[in-house]
Every structure is written in C-alpha cells, then in structure tokens.
Write a protein that holds these residues in place. Structure first.
Motif, short mmCIF file in Angstrom:
data_model
loop_
_atom_site.label_atom_id
_atom_site.label_comp_id
_atom_site.label_asym_id
_atom_site.label_seq_id
_atom_site.Cartn_x
_atom_site.Cartn_y
_atom_site.Cartn_z
N ARG A 139 0.83 -1.21 0.00
CA ARG A 139 0.00 0.00 0.00
C ARG A 139 0.86 1.26 0.00
N LYS A 140 1.94 1.24 0.77
CA LYS A 140 2.81 2.42 0.83
C LYS A 140 4.25 2.08 0.45
N ILE A 312 -0.51 -2.31 -5.70
CA ILE A 312 0.04 -1.15 -4.99
C ILE A 312 -1.10 -0.22 -4.54
N GLY A 313 -0.77 0.66 -3.58
CA GLY A 313 -1.77 1.57 -3.03
C GLY A 313 -2.22 2.60 -4.05
N MET A 314 -3.34 3.21 -3.74
CA MET A 314 -3.97 4.13 -4.71
C MET A 314 -3.18 5.42 -4.92
N GLU A 315 -2.40 5.81 -3.93
CA GLU A 315 -1.59 7.01 -4.12
C GLU A 315 -0.59 6.77 -5.25
N THR A 317 -0.88 4.49 -7.55
CA THR A 317 -1.63 4.29 -8.79
C THR A 317 -1.91 5.65 -9.44
N GLY A 347 -11.91 2.66 -5.65
CA GLY A 347 -10.90 3.69 -5.47
C GLY A 347 -10.87 4.65 -6.65
N GLU A 350 -11.83 8.20 -5.87
CA GLU A 350 -10.80 9.00 -5.19
C GLU A 350 -9.65 9.34 -6.14
N LYS A 354 -7.48 13.04 -7.93
CA LYS A 354 -6.03 13.29 -7.90
C LYS A 354 -5.43 13.46 -9.29
#
Lengths: 388, 323
Positions: A139-140, A312-315, A317, A347, A350, A354
C-alpha cells in the motif's frame, strides 16, 4: 481506424500458441501477473484462462459461457473471467475448443485475491495440485520482509514444480528466459510509447488486441520477434505521420480492463468524435515486468512481481496515471468501472480527484455483455467529450 | 479511544495493550448514503455500511487486514476520507509465521505513532483477557448461542465483555433437542436474523465471523517469555483460528472444517452477503459436498441494512418444513 498489419500476425501467432497447448506434454494454468519465466524455464506450457476469457469476451460469447457456471451455482456477481473460464470447463468446450486439462495450477494474487478462489475451484474440479504465490499488498512501501516472503515462496514453487513435473530447473535456461522476457517487455513498452507521438500511430484498442503475446509468450523468442515487427510498423507510421484515426483532435487515456465485446464499438464511437484513446493503464501494467539484470534472478523477480500495478496503493496508482497523462499528453481519462474487477475499480472515485486532467467513469463489465447499458455509456461519454 | 477494525484476523490484543479500545465495525441500521460517494454499489454492504459508520462516528484510527479485494482497497478509501489507517498484511496463504511476526513488529511502531505504547507485560495481560473472553464465549455458545452478546462484546472493553458473558452464562439454559441448522457465511450483525431460525423451530450452530469464528482458536502450546515470543504467539494463534474462505490452506482445510461442523446438523444455510466473493466462490462446491452428506441446504443472500426480515423468515420456515 487504420488497422495494424501486425494484428493479422498476432492471430496466427496465438493460433499457434493455442495449438501447441493441445500437444504439450505438461502444462500449468497460470494467472496473468505470475512469473511465467519459471514455467518456460521448466518447459512447462503456460495456459492463461484470463486470456481465454478475453478471447471469449471479444467473440461476444461471454454471457453464453458464464451461464454454464451460473447454472452450476456460481453467482453472477463473481468475476466474469472466472465465470467464463469455469463455464467453459462445465461446457466442455469454448470458441477454441476449450483449454487443455492442467497438470498443475499456479495462482499469484498480485492482481487480485479472486484468482486464489478461482484456482481453488479449478483445483477441486481437475483434482490437480495448486500453488498459490502469495504477494503482500504494497500500500505504501515495499519492505524487506515482503521481499523475503515472496522470494522464499519462489524457491518453494520451484521445488513444487520440479516435484510435480519430475524435471529439474536449469539456472542457465532460467537466465536465458529472463533475458528474453526483459527484451520483449522493453520492445513492448517501446511500442506503447510510440503513442506519445502526435498524431498517435496507434490506439489503445490496437494495444488491447496485440497484448496477448506479452501476456502468454513473455520469455520466448516469439514475443521478441513479434514486438520487434510491431515496433517497426509503428515507427514507419510515425515517420510518415500516419494517424491511427481519421482526425485526432482529442487525446484520451483508458483506465481498467477493456470492454472486450465492445472494442470495435468504442473505437468507432471515439473516432467519429475525433477522439483518440492513445493509451491505457491495463496494457501499460505489463511494461512493469522488467526483471533486473542483477546477479540474483529470483530476488529481482520477487521485486518486480510484488509491485505490480494492481498490487500497490492508490496514491502510487494515481501517480502512475498522472505520469501516463504527461507522457501521452492526453486531455482526459475514461475510467471503466468494471463490475468484474473490484481491485481495479474500487478507489476510482478517489483517484479521479487526484488526476491532472478531467475524467469520466462509465459502468460496464469486461466480458459479460449482458450488463452493458449502451444508452447510459453514450450519454456519459458524449457529455464528457463536449466538456473537453 | 476507539480503534476500528473489520476483520477477525486483526490482532486486537495488540491494539488493546496499546491502550486503545479495539472496536469491530459493522454495518448498522442506518441507510448507506455518504459511503456511496466513495465506493461503487457493487461492493458488499458490509464494506459500505462500515464506511458509512466510519464517516459518521468518532474513531481514533482504523486497522485493516488484506482479506479480500474490497478490504484491500478500503484502507486507501478510508484514508482518502480523512481517516487514520493502517493495513496489516496478514498472509493469504497460511503458514509463514516468521513473516507475519515482522508485520506485527511494524504494527507496534504504528500504534506508537498513534500514541499507544506496547510492552510485554501489558500485551500478556491483553492476551490473557481475550483468551478468557473467547473461552467464556465458547462456554456460553455450548449452552445456547447468543449472537447479540457475541456481537456486543466486540465493541466494548474486554473486561466488561467478560463480565457480560459471565452474566449470560449464569442465566443461559441448555437448549432443548431440536433439528439443528448450521449457518455459514461472513458477517451478520443483526441478532434478529438468528432469532428467526429459532422461532422457526431450529437450534442454531454457526460458522460466521459474527459468531464462532470470532472465538474459535487453537492456541499455541508455549508460554511467551518476551515481546518477540508474544508476537509469535499472536501470529500462530491467528493462523490457527477457525479457517476462513479469504485464506488459502493446505489440504482444503476450510471445506473440511465446515463439513465437520455440519456432521451433527440437519440443515445448512449459506447466509451470504451479496458481492462477498470469497464465500460465493466456495458456495457451489461446498454445497455439493454438504448435499452429498444428505444435508438440506439453502442459500440466503443478504444486503445490509436488512430491510425485510419477513422474507428471510419465509425461506427459513420453508427449510424447516422439509426436515
């Protein structure tokens, strides 16, 4: 749309691939994000049920084969690749005559946890062993303990596959396969990157149609020569200023798995409105499978396969999508909210916030044409294109 | 301070020993409104209901374990919604204790950042308390399963939870012999649903994580001597808990577990939450095995909040009649 000559070659190549599967002495059903290099190195023929699902979707028979699974109790809410594949097993056939019975199964959850359940079902049907390669979700940050965990399992897998097939993995051969895999991934990435030209010589539909070799034949000479040829054709187009669509005014990026049964429909819809879907996140995901040239092949493999696009985390992505937006210089993003792929779709609301360009979400399913609502999709896309 | 969690694989002992209240988040009776802006309608209503709860109530933080594709994405969605979150990578493939111990070590650091301190003595105390609660719940369920209590204890301080279960054991009466139904599924935080089974003339047994999967463990047979061995104890405890379809086990342990549970039952009901992939993948083959044992089997699909209990009643009564 100007079709790429190479698509014809792709059909031949994949026909050969499926035919070879029928004769292979030993095969493994494998998920699209698993390290297939290990199978090639052991001369185990890799069978891709996901690719098979995409093929059935493209022939518009997804709903038909899904029903075989549904009649046997599998919920309509489950992934349509899985339903379609299990449906073909029950039907005993498919548009290509069904897949060969597996010697063993190899599922890696770096694309979703659904494949674990799907392959458990297959393992009970065929009564063959299943190896699950468990990838922690990053995720991070990717931690050392994650890598160690995955690497240990790669060794476990080798012992497992050697035991099941009664073969021995040859290090030199593995290295050779990995080199070919790297080369094909590099060539494939170069092909996709030609879409950064204006006008773009290809659309994401060309990418979808021609992705089968990077999925199924990564690590073989076939994939290398195929993408070399594809690159040549695209370079020619760039040199001559040939555009993939009649008039490219708007450039777009596609997110998620394609709507396989509507590829042509989408292609024509956008072309009519002078919009070119130049790239997509789905095919770009395979450009990440570049095993490093380091000494230790397995630790390199552990790393690239753990941080795959859907694991992987959405950030991260959103960051990747923004990079693609810059690279391909697109004006907007079309996001397919895919009922069949929760990890790809949840996701998106969200991520949208971004992104550096406007985006639109359309609801559909990758294989099951029964849930496609044309009027809704048209309304959404038309409003979006007008706004752009 | 409440630290919310969704999955029974969450090491609540660690959260508790850091001075927080581990609080299991469920869908409630509130309709799902706010959550729809964050996640698609084809996510399960346990996920959407929990998100609704998180958006409306006061929590210090949330802990997730990667159990299904929805939970995997939910961590980020909670974070985007402004919540403090942590995801613990509980392995999908049960077996590697050493790897998970490292995840737990890292989790202690997260708890520290959240203002909670874990030490060996306090962790041992939390481990003892939760084990006591789990054993008492087993005792209570052996007399008469009490889902209202099983759900409530997941949202209060463990010492109070033990007292509550003690009281319930004192007043509980052994159930009379009646046809027995096994209810299998993920969560059902509505005690009224279980009452429907009783009112229809069933005695109830379950394989649910709002029921026995919350307290069925086989504990490691060593006594921790330091923090590290206590973490190892937790890792083994959770890897050896009642098996769940979100995990991959050797030798199809999950199926064998359910089949064993069903042995003394007359009927089995799959009480499944719509869009719950892990359970729905297992359902057809598990059903066939159960029917092969001569069990009557029914599937009841739920969406939270449950709006029509009467529909469930009709299904359950119909099942009771064929036995």
């Amino acid at each position: 749309m100007k079709r790429l000559r190479i698509s014809e070659k792709m059909r031949e190549l994949m026909t050969g691939y499926y035919m070879a599967g029928m004769q292979a002495e030993c095969n493994a059903w494998i998920t699209s994000g698993a390290p297939v290099e290990l199978l090639h190195a052991l001369d185990v023929y890799p069978v891709y049920p996901e690719n098979h699902g995409a093929l059935i979707g493209a022939t518009k028979l997804g709903g038909y084969y899904c029903e075989f699974a549904e009649k046997n109790g599998f919920s309509r809410d489950l992934c349509s690749y899985a339903r379609c594949d299990i449906g073909c097993v029950f039907a005993g056939t498919s548009p290509i005559g069904g897949l060969p019975k597996p010697t063993f199964l190899f599922a890696c959850n770096n694309i979703c946890n659904t494949v674990v359940k799907w392959y458990e079902v297959l393992s009970r049907i065929f009564k063959v062993p299943l190896f699950v390669l468990d990838m922690p979700f990053i995720r991070k940050e990717l931690k050392d303990c994650h890598l160690r965990y995955v690497e240990e399992q790669l060794y476990d897998f080798i012992s497992f596959a050697e035991r099941v097939t009664d073969r021995k993995l040859d290090d030199a051969k593995l290295r050779d396969v990995v080199l070919k895999s790297m080369e094909s991934v590099e060539l494939y990435s170069e092909c996709l990157r030609t879409a950064a030209n204006k006008p773009s010589p290809m659309t994401c539909f060309d990418a979808f149609v021609n992705m089968a070799p990077i999925v199924c034949l990564r690590g073989t000479d076939h994939a290398v020569s195929f993408y070399k040829e594809m690159k040549q054709e695209l370079d020619e187009r760039v040199k001559e200023g040939v555009s993939a669509i009649e008039r490219e005014e708007i450039r777009l990026l596609w997110d998620n798995i394609p709507v396989w049964y509507r590829l042509k429909w989408f292609g024509e819809f956008f072309e009519k409105r002078n919009a070119c879907l130049v790239a997509d996140t789905y095919t770009n995901a395979w450009s990440g499978f570049k095993v490093s040239r380091g000494e230790d092949v397995l630790s390199g493999m552990a790393e690239v396969y753990t941080v795959s696009y859907l694991n992987i985390g959405m950030e991260m992505t959103a960051e990747i999508i923004n990079k693609l937006i810059d690279l391909y210089d697109v004006d907007g993003v079309v996001m397919h909210s895919n009922r069949s792929c929760k990890p790809y779709s949840f996701g998106q609301y969200e991520i949208q916030k971004k992104l550096s360009v406007p985006s639109v979400i359309i609801e559909a399913d990758m294989v099951d044409e029964r849930v496609f609502s044309e009027a809704q999709v048209v309304t959404r896309l038309e409003a979006f294109l007008e706004m752009l | 301070m409440k630290v919310g969690y969704l999955c029974t694989f969450t090491p609540k002992e660690l959260i508790h020993s850091a001075g927080f209240l581990p609080y299991r988040v469920f869908a409630t009776d509130r309709p799902i409104n706010l959550a729809s802006a964050y996640i698609q309608s084809y996510s399960c209503s346990q996920a959407r209901g929990s998100l609704e709860c998180a958006l409306q109530d006061d929590f210090h933080a949330f802990v997730f374990t990667r159990c299904c594709d929805t939970l995997m994405r939910l961590t980020d969605i909670f974070e985007f919604a402004g919540k403090r979150v942590c995801n613990i990578e509980f392995p999908t493939k049960i077996g590697n204790v050493e790897y998970y111990v490292q995840e737990l070590r890292d989790f202690i650091e997260v708890l520290r950042e959240w203002g909670g301190e874990v030490n060996f003595e306090r962790l041992m105390e939390s481990l003892k308390l939760y084990r006591k609660l789990e054993e008492k719940l087993k005792q209570l369920f052996a007399l008469s399963p009490d889902y209202e209590t099983a759900i409530k204890v997941q949202q209060i301080e463990v010492r109070d939870a033990i007292k509550l279960v003690d009281e319930k054991i004192r007043t509980a009466k052994k159930e009379k012999e009646k046809p027995k139904v096994l209810i299998t599924g993920s969560v059902c935080p509505y005690p009224k649903v279980y009452e429907i089974f009783r009112e229809a003339g069933f005695s109830v047994k379950d394989d649910l994580c709002t029921g026995s999967r919350f307290f069925e463990y086989s504990y490691p047979d060593f006594e921790p001597v330091d923090l590290d061995s206590a973490l190892k104890f937790i890792a083994e405890k959770y890897m050896n808990k009642s098996p769940c379809p979100t995990k991959h086990y050797e030798k199809d342990k999950r199926f064998e577990y359910v089949l064993k549970l069903a042995e003394d039952c007359d009927a089995v009901v799959f009480l499944l939450v719509k869009f719950c992939d892990p359970h729905f993948f297992d359902y057809p083959q598990l059903r066939a095995r159960l029917e092969g044992m001569g069990k009557k089997v029914a599937l009841i699909e739920l969406e939270f909040p449950v709006v029509s209990f009467e529909q469930i009643r009709t299904r359950v009564e119909a099942l009771r009649e064929v036995i």
